[in-house]
Design a protein around this motif. Sequence first.
Motif, PDB file in Angstrom:
ATOM      1  N   GLU A 528      49.204  52.218  66.603  1.00  0.00           N
ATOM      2  CA  GLU A 528      48.407  52.504  67.796  1.00  0.00           C
ATOM      3  C   GLU A 528      47.119  51.976  68.032  1.00  0.00           C
ATOM      4  O   GLU A 528      46.434  51.699  68.814  1.00  0.00           O
ATOM      5  CB  GLU A 528      48.528  54.117  68.178  1.00  0.00           C
ATOM      6  CG  GLU A 528      49.707  54.559  68.584  1.00  0.00           C
ATOM      7  CD  GLU A 528      50.268  54.210  70.102  1.00  0.00           C
ATOM      8  OE1 GLU A 528      49.443  53.573  70.680  1.00  0.00           O
ATOM      9  OE2 GLU A 528      51.389  55.172  70.506  1.00  0.00           O
ATOM     10  N   ARG A 535      50.453  45.243  69.725  1.00  0.00           N
ATOM     11  CA  ARG A 535      51.421  46.308  70.205  1.00  0.00           C
ATOM     12  C   ARG A 535      52.417  45.713  71.343  1.00  0.00           C
ATOM     13  O   ARG A 535      53.649  46.040  71.650  1.00  0.00           O
ATOM     14  CB  ARG A 535      50.396  47.366  70.940  1.00  0.00           C
ATOM     15  CG  ARG A 535      49.815  48.194  69.987  1.00  0.00           C
ATOM     16  CD  ARG A 535      48.982  49.221  70.627  1.00  0.00           C
ATOM     17  NE  ARG A 535      47.542  48.710  70.980  1.00  0.00           N
ATOM     18  CZ  ARG A 535      47.084  48.507  72.168  1.00  0.00           C
ATOM     19  NH1 ARG A 535      47.893  48.621  73.267  1.00  0.00           N
ATOM     20  NH2 ARG A 535      45.802  48.000  72.584  1.00  0.00           N
ATOM     21  N   TRP A 605      51.765  50.255  75.013  1.00  0.00           N
ATOM     22  CA  TRP A 605      51.190  49.101  75.649  1.00  0.00           C
ATOM     23  C   TRP A 605      51.278  48.994  76.941  1.00  0.00           C
ATOM     24  O   TRP A 605      52.498  49.130  77.279  1.00  0.00           O
ATOM     25  CB  TRP A 605      51.935  47.970  74.879  1.00  0.00           C
ATOM     26  CG  TRP A 605      51.525  46.355  75.247  1.00  0.00           C
ATOM     27  CD1 TRP A 605      50.258  45.956  75.031  1.00  0.00           C
ATOM     28  CD2 TRP A 605      51.977  45.797  76.010  1.00  0.00           C
ATOM     29  NE1 TRP A 605      50.027  44.828  75.853  1.00  0.00           N
ATOM     30  CE2 TRP A 605      51.191  44.442  76.654  1.00  0.00           C
ATOM     31  CE3 TRP A 605      53.403  45.710  77.133  1.00  0.00           C
ATOM     32  CZ2 TRP A 605      51.578  43.588  77.647  1.00  0.00           C
ATOM     33  CZ3 TRP A 605      53.676  44.863  78.050  1.00  0.00           C
ATOM     34  CH2 TRP A 605      52.697  43.670  78.192  1.00  0.00           C
TER      35      TRP A 605
END
Length: 614
Positions: A528, A535, A605
Amino acid sequence: MPEAPKKCGNGAGLGVEGGILDDKNIRAFEFIEDVTMNAKEVQMQVLSEILTSNSNVEYLQRHVLNGRVDADTFKKIVPVVTYEDMLPDIERIANGDMSPILCSKPISEFLTSSGTSGGERKLMPTIEEELGRRSLLYSLLMPVMNQFVPGLDEGKGMYFLFVKSEAKTPGGLMARPVLTSYYKSSYFRDRPYDPYTNYTSPNETILCPDSYQSMYSQLLCGLCQNKEVLRVGAVFASGFIRAIRFLEKHWVLLCKDIRAGTLDSQINDPSVREAVKRILKPNPELADFIEAECRRESWEGIITRLWPNTKYIDVIVTGTMSQYIPTLDYYSNGLPLVCTMYASSECYFGLNLNPLCKPSEVSYTLIPTMAYFEFLPVNRKNGFTNVSQSAPRNEKEHQELVDLVDVKLGQEYELVVTTYAGLYRYRVGDILCVAGFKNKAPQFKFICRKNVALSIDSDKTDEFELQNAVKNAADHLLQFDASVTEYTSYADTSTIPGHYVLYWEIGLSGATPIPPSVFEDCCLIMEESLNSVYRQGRASDKSIGPLEIRIVEGGTFDKLMDYALSQGASINQYKTPRCVKYAPIIELLNSRVVSNYFSPKCPKWVSGHKQWCT
């Protein structure tokens, strides 16, 4: 600006082997000869055109260029810049400011770079005419290739090409990767028939935004036309290997479709179904052949077994993609690996005039019409450059920059470009080495992307970003009175898709054991924390596998230092490497792993920059 001559010569002096060249090929070679022989003059003309066209833009007025177009004044007045320097102007354009800030011509869209800034894709401004400039470079590729592999007009190319997600800026401009922009343009969609660019994949399968449907349908079409395929490829080596691994998983379904002449119900895009049905016919014999090959215990040479007339693989295998060469050799029985061109979101640069050379010998001839090129000399120590993004751009640095025709053989440089679309003395971040010359134009080997520590596909993670991700995850251990005392990383491409591996040495102050779920959470926290390109590769493109943390025994990093010292490193200058590639070091680390953990799910994402999605 030099153009391919209308009048055709006899091709003399072009190094053409055998056969009679058609007019198109002759014009392409004459163009290459012209612009490389007159590289200095062409470069001065390019700079003059850029500065004349954009003389009234705010950026150049801000630096008081006052309409002057000569190189000396330009270099003295206009600073060398990074993306961070350009960002305020780029954000104004993205937010809807239509005044001539960087370019006198309207910015038509933004091309999103795989390089990152603050965890987001970089936005590169472009204009409509740049599509024509890119198309020109594409038009030179097959004439060059045909010198070395004749007869490519007698078959097809099986290329796995894909569009990626796109978004709109607050001001309404499209923001998307450069290849997505090109595939969706009329230059690609409405291209006239050309036997040299005849692909097995219909446009509809390439333009399908669903990655599964696109891959499945392109593979199906490639298998249906297997005897016609003379060359195969993708943009990156990693993408082509993903296609082969996709085939490993789905060959039973593909054979079923080929045997019956029907298309699997998971392919529900109407335009894709219609395009594939024009190619797909019942063919039990072909299905039996594919099934027999795919059932074999070994997939060594599967490319030449299923597509027996294939002459080469067209993929990028320079830079970080070189890690995939052994896998490509295994699947292809050592077919030539061809790197045809060098390009980026900022600008298309040049092409490989010796495409059948070994991957380690690939060099690109920069085409002088594409942009105005300058080069900043760099000195690398132990594989790292001492020119950083934060280096001060002082007068000495300005004096060090050299023009295209003044680079020295064997010297390494950072590429700096001035483009028609409004980048001025922009540091691209690529480190190149001069490998030779084509007439007066230098040929460059791509050495590395500056400051990149990890890369699997189009992702690029630098040491600072990696350190921040480790810190965020390590904070999760504080509740157990534990900390990460040392760490390093590497890009593991032994599996497809490849994935990031982090080696952690843990310091424990408390007695409470750390549950496995906590380390899994640490994997996800790291993911993250990484940039949007990473991502997207995890969550949408599926081109990157789950991040892995490997916990190593206490004292492992002392052993790592001992090894470095035994190889001649100075104890006074030794620093723990944050990224490792050398096989003996990886073996040492793996020999001391006590447990390992993977990210339990994909990181979040969304398409577009974070500030556009709030």
